[in-house]
Each structure stands twice: as structure tokens, then as C-alpha cells.
Design a protein around this motif. Structure first.
Motif, PDB file in Angstrom:
ATOM      1  N   CYS A 443       0.840  -1.194   0.000  1.00 20.30           N
ATOM      2  CA  CYS A 443       0.000   0.000   0.000  1.00 20.30           C
ATOM      3  C   CYS A 443       0.884   1.256   0.000  1.00 20.30           C
ATOM      4  CB  CYS A 443      -0.930  -0.011   1.214  1.00 20.30           C
ATOM      5  SG  CYS A 443      -2.027   1.414   1.334  1.00 20.30           S
ATOM      6  N   SER A 444       0.707   2.102  -0.982  1.00 20.63           N
ATOM      7  CA  SER A 444       1.477   3.349  -1.028  1.00 20.63           C
ATOM      8  C   SER A 444       0.869   4.367  -0.071  1.00 20.63           C
ATOM      9  CB  SER A 444       1.488   3.909  -2.453  1.00 20.63           C
ATOM     10  OG  SER A 444       0.162   4.186  -2.885  1.00 20.63           O
ATOM     11  N   ASP A 446      -0.363   7.261  -0.504  1.00 14.45           N
ATOM     12  CA  ASP A 446      -1.549   7.997  -0.946  1.00 14.45           C
ATOM     13  C   ASP A 446      -2.753   7.092  -1.174  1.00 14.45           C
ATOM     14  OD1 ASP A 446      -0.364   6.702  -3.031  1.00 14.45           O
ATOM     15  OD2 ASP A 446      -0.750   8.276  -4.513  1.00 14.45           O
ATOM     16  N   GLU A 447      -2.653   5.811  -0.797  1.00 18.19           N
ATOM     17  CA  GLU A 447      -3.772   4.891  -0.962  1.00 18.19           C
ATOM     18  C   GLU A 447      -4.466   4.650   0.367  1.00 18.19           C
ATOM     19  OE1 GLU A 447      -3.146   1.719  -4.419  1.00 18.19           O
ATOM     20  OE2 GLU A 447      -1.498   1.654  -2.980  1.00 18.19           O
ATOM     21  N   SER A 448      -5.730   4.234   0.279  1.00 16.27           N
ATOM     22  CA  SER A 448      -6.507   3.926   1.473  1.00 16.27           C
ATOM     23  C   SER A 448      -6.037   2.612   2.081  1.00 16.27           C
ATOM     24  CB  SER A 448      -7.988   3.825   1.120  1.00 16.27           C
ATOM     25  OG  SER A 448      -8.721   3.295   2.213  1.00 16.27           O
ATOM     26  N   CYS A 451      -7.153  -1.405   1.350  1.00 14.55           N
ATOM     27  CA  CYS A 451      -6.657  -2.334   0.327  1.00 14.55           C
ATOM     28  C   CYS A 451      -5.603  -3.301   0.869  1.00 14.55           C
ATOM     29  CB  CYS A 451      -6.068  -1.554  -0.851  1.00 14.55           C
ATOM     30  SG  CYS A 451      -4.562  -0.625  -0.427  1.00 14.55           S
ATOM     31  N   VAL A 469      -2.883  -0.238  -9.530  1.00 11.20           N
ATOM     32  CA  VAL A 469      -3.850   0.740  -9.012  1.00 11.20           C
ATOM     33  C   VAL A 469      -5.274   0.271  -9.291  1.00 11.20           C
ATOM     34  CG1 VAL A 469      -4.646   3.128  -9.157  1.00 11.20           C
ATOM     35  CG2 VAL A 469      -2.192   2.609  -9.290  1.00 11.20           C
ATOM     36  N   SER A 504      -8.459  -2.246   7.634  1.00  8.02           N
ATOM     37  CA  SER A 504      -8.635  -2.786   6.291  1.00  8.02           C
ATOM     38  C   SER A 504      -9.656  -3.914   6.269  1.00  8.02           C
ATOM     39  CB  SER A 504      -7.297  -3.285   5.751  1.00  8.02           C
ATOM     40  OG  SER A 504      -7.443  -3.891   4.483  1.00  8.02           O
TER      41      SER A 504
END
Length: 734
Positions: A443-444, A446-448, A451, A469, A504
Motif C-alpha cells: 500500500c502506497s 496515498d492509498e486507502s 486495500c 492501481v 482494512s
């Protein structure tokens, strides 16, 4: 073990089963099995595609043994015996006599009979049904041919059967000497040319059975030859406690330690002269693995053997310097070979602490990522991580591969990552770093975080996707085991470290949660969260996503466990909703293997017939649980926010037995309508109450005895004081 051992059999032939009565008989003359006049035995053939097999110095000697055709008369004789046994017309005592007679007829023909494809089955029956002296006589008579029998496809089964039959007499002191002499004769023949047997696929298996017998382990023992890979993996990830300890639970007899020492010493002589063969051959590797496991606890022996297996010169092995630097590059290359990789896993498992430390610092250091990236080498790294014993060693490992978690997952080496997480939890070090590295890998920034769990569940699919993505949860696809194991290990961490993972999982779509719950691997992840230190509110949020599907889940063997965990984590209203759904499928559920337990545990029948009483019992249990934890729980547990039915009671891991006993007692007394911790006046109404009364009676009796002793002691002191006072008065009068 000379001719005298056969002398007692001269008057034993009965029932017309002596071959002398069948002169002129004909056997399988028309059988294709016996048309070939000679059979050729080939032993010791090595795998030609091994990396190091081209080295001329590592070629193994091959032995050829000619087996003559079994004559028709003998064939007919053993065929009649086979037919007689199949007819089931022979009682136990008579069968033993027939077996003895038949084995006497086999004298001088043991090799031909044992290696015949058809007659070998009859020989197995004879060796299973004969007396121990007949068994030993047979083995002693063919001892010089035992290696050849063991290396034959059919003969190996006969040899295995003989060893298994011998193991039945491990605790029989009367025949211990006879069995010992027999094993000595066999082992002497094997060590005369051990490489052939060790490198033969059939001989290797027989040899491992023989080693276990000498150690005192029966073939029926659990994990006799080797453990399943799934069992090893479960132990490494702290999912299952280790069962194999080498010198403990598997022993069923006294064994033959001197013979074992002689056999091991003879087998390992080949390790000095032909180390390369034994390092890369898969069959000899299995034999050496067995030897190492049987020597667990004998550290001096292991410190002597392991360096030789690594290729170290015996004269250069000294205390404090077991692994020479000169062999390290070669050992690293060997770990990329399948056979040696398996061997190194066992070496790391059994190595004494000081030798293990040298393996970490000399062999693996600076090569960890290289080996972790290799299809074979990564299993050795997994074994290393799983057995590291200090935080310093963990720091060394982390410094080389801790920052490469994403790289390892992309290469499909998730087992290394799983081992890293499990070991950090076991040693209670680097937990936060492991969690952060795993989150960054999938998970980067800027991701929620929602995931995270889906991507870990489907690691291979996610990392093989070109546009990560746009990757979505793949419905209808079986969840791989490794992703499930990683998440199970993660949810054993402290709550404050795993908030992204909890968020998550609890924020996944309802239909995705159902997909996970219906999968056997995915269900374990949901159960892991429900067993974790997460708050009751978050657990109930997860349970709510499965409403309307508990009946469907309960019908599955794996899903029933999930339903039970959901029930334990729920409050009153959610529990009632779960049971209501099970009432609908009660009839079908009762017919399944897991159904009766679940119906009984959740008292589905009671809810269906008398829902008000069911609610009353549930309320009583909740009150009892709360009262118990308020009274006996730790300060930490008292400070925790508890939901319905103390959904967080699973956190009290320090007293699992007490909690389990408490639950059983509460179940009993709430079912009978007696309030928990308020039942001293009614204890006699139940069996448990009777036991409790006995305890109280015994305690009160002890108190009465103590009080009686105290009063008696006081009376004695008073009496002594009176006597002393009277004596003083008499002295004064005098």
C-alpha cells in the motif's frame, strides 16, 4: 548366531506344509513373471542432472547382483501358502507354525524370494506372522544380501516389513539379545559399502527405518520418517507447537544405542570421502537428515558431524571454530541445490547454539538476500529465521532483508516474510518495523488502508497485475495459504501495532467478507481478528457484515468454526440474530459432522423452543463472566472496555486454563439455573457441587485438625508450666 540357532527347528514341521511333500510339483510355469532366467540388480545410481555430478571424484561405485529364477517347485510351494492365508482357514497359532516352516524352506534362497515381484508379497505375510526367533533367523541368514534386498523395488518392502516386525519386540527383554545380534549382522554388511544403499531410492527408505529401529522408535510412531511440509510450516509460524524433539516422545523402547552409534559412524565415513555426493543426492540427504534428528540433544556428536557435512576438514574443526571460512562460498552455492537445501533446514533445526551462531555469522551473513531470492535457497533462509535465538541475530537478519520485504513478495518468496513476522512476534522484537514494512509493500502512502488485507490475501495475483492501481478483489477465487498465514501472524501482534490491518479487514465490502469467510484459508483470517486484542466494537462490526449468511457458513466444516467465533465475539442482539439463522437450517445442520457440536454450543434447540429462557440463560452467563473478570481479572483486563458477553475475554491469555474451566462451570450452572459465585448453599445439587463440598469439607477438616493440634499444644504447655511451678515450690520447701 551360528548353526545352533537353526537346530531347534528340526522337529517343527507340521500340517503338511513342508516342501518335501511336494516333490515333482509344478509352479507358475506359464507366468510371464518367471520367464526371464536372470534378473540384474542395479544399486547406487545417482541423479545425473545434479550440478556437481560431473565431477569424476564424486562418482559412486555401482554393484551388480545376479538373481536366479525361482524354481517352479519353490514357486508352487509359496503360492499354496499364499492361497491358504487368503482362505482365512488358519488360526493364529497354526499360522505362526506355518510361517516358521516356510521361512526355513527359504534358507539359501532369501534374496531370490524377497525380490520376486509376486512371492515377495507372501514373504511379507510370513515375516508379519512368524515368531521372533524365526524372524531373526531369516534376517541373520540373509544378512550378507540384505543391502541388495533393500535396494530392490520388491525386496525393499520385504526388508521394511522385517524391520517393522522387529520393532514390535523393542520392549521384550527376553529376545533383546537375539534382536541385537541380528541387527549387528545387518549393519556390518551395510557399512561395508554404505554409499550404494544411501543413494538408492529404495535402500534410503529401508535405511531410515533401520536407523529409527536402532534408536527405539516404531514405524507406527507419528512422523516416523519425516514430517509433512505443512506441519513444519505451522511450527515455524507459531501456529503449531513443535512435536519432534529427537529424544523424547517418539521413543517406545530401549533401542540399541551401540548399534546406532556403529551404524551412524559407518554411514558417515562416506561423508568424508564422498562428501559431494552426499550433499547433492536427494536419497542420501534424507538418510543424513534422519541421523541428525535422531542425534538431537547429543551436542558433541552434532558439533563433530555437521562441519563434515558442510565440507570442513575434520582436522581443522576445533572448539569455537567449527566452520572454516574457506568452505562458506561452496556452502552458499550448495544451498541452491534441492537436496542440500533440505539438509541445511535440518542442520539449522538441530545445531547446538554455538555452532548455530557460526552458521549465522559466517555462512548466512551477507548472503541472506541472495539466498532468499533463490527458489531453493529461500527455504534455508526460512529455517534460519525460524530458529534464530536472540534479538541480535534478528537484527542481523533484518539489516539485510528487512528493507526488501516488497522485493521478496514480488519474487514470490512470501515464506521468508511470513517467517520474519512470526519470529519477530516470538522474540518480541522488530514488531513495529515488520508491520510498517508489510504495509509499505502492498500500500502506497496515498492509498486507502482498506486495500491492505485484500492484497495480502492474494499476493501473487496482486504483484503479477500490471496496473496495480486498478487491481480489485477477485471474487470466486480460492485464497492462497501463504497470504492467510501472514495475516494470522500479524493479528497476533498487539493492537496498537496492527491498526491498519484491522481497519482494512473491517472496512471491506460485505460480499468480499463473505467470500473470505466461505474460503477455508480466508476464514482463519477472520477468526484471527476475532481472537485478537481488537476492541469489541470493531469485532462486532466485522460480525455484522456476515448477517444473513450464518446458516450458509455453518453448513461448511470450516465455516462452522467462524460462526462459533462470531457468536463468542457478539453481544446479546447479535447472538440472537446468529442463533435465529441457525434455527432455519437446524435439521440439515444436525446431519453434518460439525453440526451437532455447533447446535449444542449455541443452544439452538433451546432458543427454538423457549426463547425467553434462552435469553435469561445468556444474560446469566454474561453476568457471570463479568463477575469473574471483575474479581479475578488482571488490572489490564479490568481497565479494558468490554462489550456484550465480554467479547474481549480472549485477551486474557495468561490464564487460559482458568478461563476455560470458568466457562465450563458457568455453562453448567446457568443451564441448571444456579447463579455463579452465589451457589454455596446449593452446591450439593450437582456433581460439581459435590466435588466442591468435598473440597470445603477437606479444608474445614484441616482447620479442625489444626485447631485441635493448637489446643493440645496449649494444654501441654500449661501442664509443663504447672509441673515446673510445683517443682519450684518443692525446691523452696527443701
Amino acid at each position: 548366531m551360528g548353526e545352533d540357532k537353526f537346530a531347534h527347528k528340526s522337529g517343527r514341521k507340521r500340517n503338511g506344509m513342508s516342501r518335501k511333500a511336494e516333490q515333482g510339483g509344478h509352479g507358475f510355469d506359464g507366468s510371464n513373471t518367471h520367464k526371464n532366467t536372470f534378473w540384474m540388480m542395479d544399486g547406487g545410481t545417482l541423479n545425473s542432472n545434479k550440478k556437481f555430478s560431473n565431477n569424476k571424484s564424486t562418482s559412486t561405485p555401482q554393484t551388480s547382483l545376479i538373481r536366479k529364477q525361482v524354481d517352479p517347485e519353490t514357486t508352487k510351494y509359496f503360492t499354496e501358502i499364499s492361497n491358504l492365508f487368503e482362505s482365512d482357514e488358519v488360526d493364529f497359532e497354526e499360522r505362526s507354525i506355518i510361517c516358521g516352516n516356510a521361512l526355513e524352506e527359504a534358507v539359501g534362497k532369501e534374496f531370490e524370494l524377497a525380490t520376486d515381484y509376486i512371492i515377495s508379497h507372501t514373504m511379507q505375510s510370513l515375516l508379519e506372522g512368524c515368531k521372533v526367533d524365526d524372524l531373526c533367523n531369516f534376517l541373520y541368514g540373509c544378512a550378507n544380501q540384505f543391502p541388495s534386498i533393500a535396494m530392490d523395488r520388491s525386496g525393499s518392502h520385504v526388508a521394511e516389513t522385517a524391520i517393522k516386525s522387529l520393532s514390535m519386540h523393542l520392549q521384550d527383554e527376553d529376545v533383546h539379545g537375539l534382536v541385537e545380534d541380528t541387527l549387528t549382522a545387518i549393519c556390518k554388511e551395510i557399512v561395508a559399502n554404505p554409499l550404494d544403499v544411501m543413494c538408492n531410492c529404495h535402500g534410503s527408505h529401508v535405511l531410515r527405518s533401520l536407523l529409527h529401529l536402532c534408536k527405539g522408535v516404531r514405524p507406527e510412531s507419528s512422523e516416523f520418517h519425516t514430517r509433512k511440509s505443512s506441519t513444519v510450516l505451522a511450527e515455524r509460524l507459531n501456529v503449531k507447537a513443535p512435536r519432534y524433539n529427537g529424544d523424547g516422545e517418539f521413543h517406545t523402547g530401549r533401542g540399541f544405542p551401540e548399534i546406532l552409534k556403529f551404524l551412524v559412524s559407518g554411514l558417515l565415513k562416506g561423508a568424508r570421502k564422498n562428501a559431494r555426493i552426499l550433499q547433492v543426492d536427494q536419497y542420501s540427504s534424507l538418510v543424513i537428515q534422519t541421523i541428525l534428528k535422531l542425534l538431537v540433544g547429543q551436542d558433541d556428536e552434532l558439533r563433530h558431524i555437521i562441519p563434515i557435512l558442510l565440507g570442513c576438514s575434520e582436522k581443522d574443526v576445533v572448539e569455537g571454530n567449527y566452520v572454516q571460512i574457506s568452505v562458506v562460498p561452496d556452502v552458499v552455492d550448495l544451498m541452491k541445490e534441492t537436496a542440500f537445501s533440505h539438509l541445511m533446514e535440518v542442520i539449522l533445526e538441530v545445531a547446538p547454539e554455538n555452532l548455530f551462531n557460526e552458521l549465522v555469522t559466517k555462512v548466512f551473513q551477507k548472503s541472506l538476500f541472495e539466498l532468499s531470492s533463490h527458489p531453493c535457497g529461500n527455504f534455508a533462509v526460512q529455517a534460519l529465521i525460524s530458529h534464530i535465538r536472540s534479538k541480535d541475530q534478528m537484527e542481523l537478519v533484518w539489516s539485510e532483508i528487512g528493507t526488501k520485504v516488497r522485493d521478496l513478495l514480488e519474487m514470490g518468496k512470501s515464506g521468508v516474510v511470513a517467517s520474519l513476522i512470526a519470529t519477530s512476534q516470538r522474540l518480541q522484537t522488530h514488531e513495529q518495523k515488520c508491520c510498517e514494512a508489510l504495509v509499505r509493500a502492498v500500500c502506497s502512502t496515498d492509498e486507502s488502508p482498506r486495500c491492505i488485507v485484500p492484497r495480502i490475501l492474494f499476493l501473487d495475483r496482486y504483484f503479477s497485475c500490471e496496473d496495480k492501481v486498478k487491481w480489485n478483489f477477485p471474487c470466486g477465487v480460492k485464497i492462497p495459504v501463504m497470504g492467510s498465514l501472514i495475516l494470522q501472524a500479524v493479528f497476533r501482534y498487539q493492537t496498537e501495532l496492527i491498526q491498519p490491518f484491522i481497519t482494512s479487514l473491517t472496512s471491506m465490502e460485505d460480499n468480499h467478507i463473505l467470500e473470505v469467510a466461505k474460503d477455508s484459508s480466508g476464514a482463519r483470517v477472520i477468526e484471527a481478528l476475532l481472537n485478537s486484542d481488537a476492541s469489541a466494537k470493531l469485532k462486532r462490526r466485522l460480525v455484522m457484515k456476515l448477517r444473513g449468511h450464518f446458516g450458509e457458513l455453518a453448513m461448511q466444516s470450516s465455516g462452522s468454526f467462524t460462526v462459533e467465533k462470531c457468536y463468542d465475539a457478539s453481544n446479546m442482539s447479535l447472538r440472537e440474530a446468529i442463533v435465529s439463522e441457525l434455527v432455519v437450517v437446524k435439521s440439515d445442520l444436525s446431519k453434518t459432522k460439525q453440526g451437532p457440536h455447533l447446535l449444542r454450543k449455541l443452544d439452538v434447540e433451546g432458543f427454538a423452543s423457549r426463547p425467553d429462557q434462552w435469553r435469561s440463560r445468556q444474560a446469566s452467563r454474561e453476568s457471570a463472566y463479568k463477575e469473574f473478570h471483575d474479581t479475578f481479572g488482571s488490572d489490564k483486563s479490568k481497565s479494558l472496555k468490554t462489550g456484550g458477553f465480554l467479547a474481549d475475554s480472549s485477551k486474557q491469555k495468561s490464564h487460559p486454563k482458568d478461563v476455560k474451566t470458568m466457562r465450563q462451570e458457568i455453562e453448567h450452572f446457568t443451564t441448571s439455573g444456579v447463579p455463579f459465585l452465589s451457589m454455596s448453599g446449593n452446591m450439593g445439587k450437582s456433581e460439581k457441587g459435590k466435588h466442591s463440598d468435598k473440597k470445603y469439607t477437606r479444608a474445614s477438616t484441616d482447620n479442625d485438625i489444626s485447631e485441635t493440634k493448637t489446643k493440645s499444644s496449649k494444654r501441654k504447655r500449661n501442664k509443663d508450666q504447672s509441673k515446673n511451678a510445683a517443682a519450684g515450690k518443692r525446691k523452696q520447701k527443701i
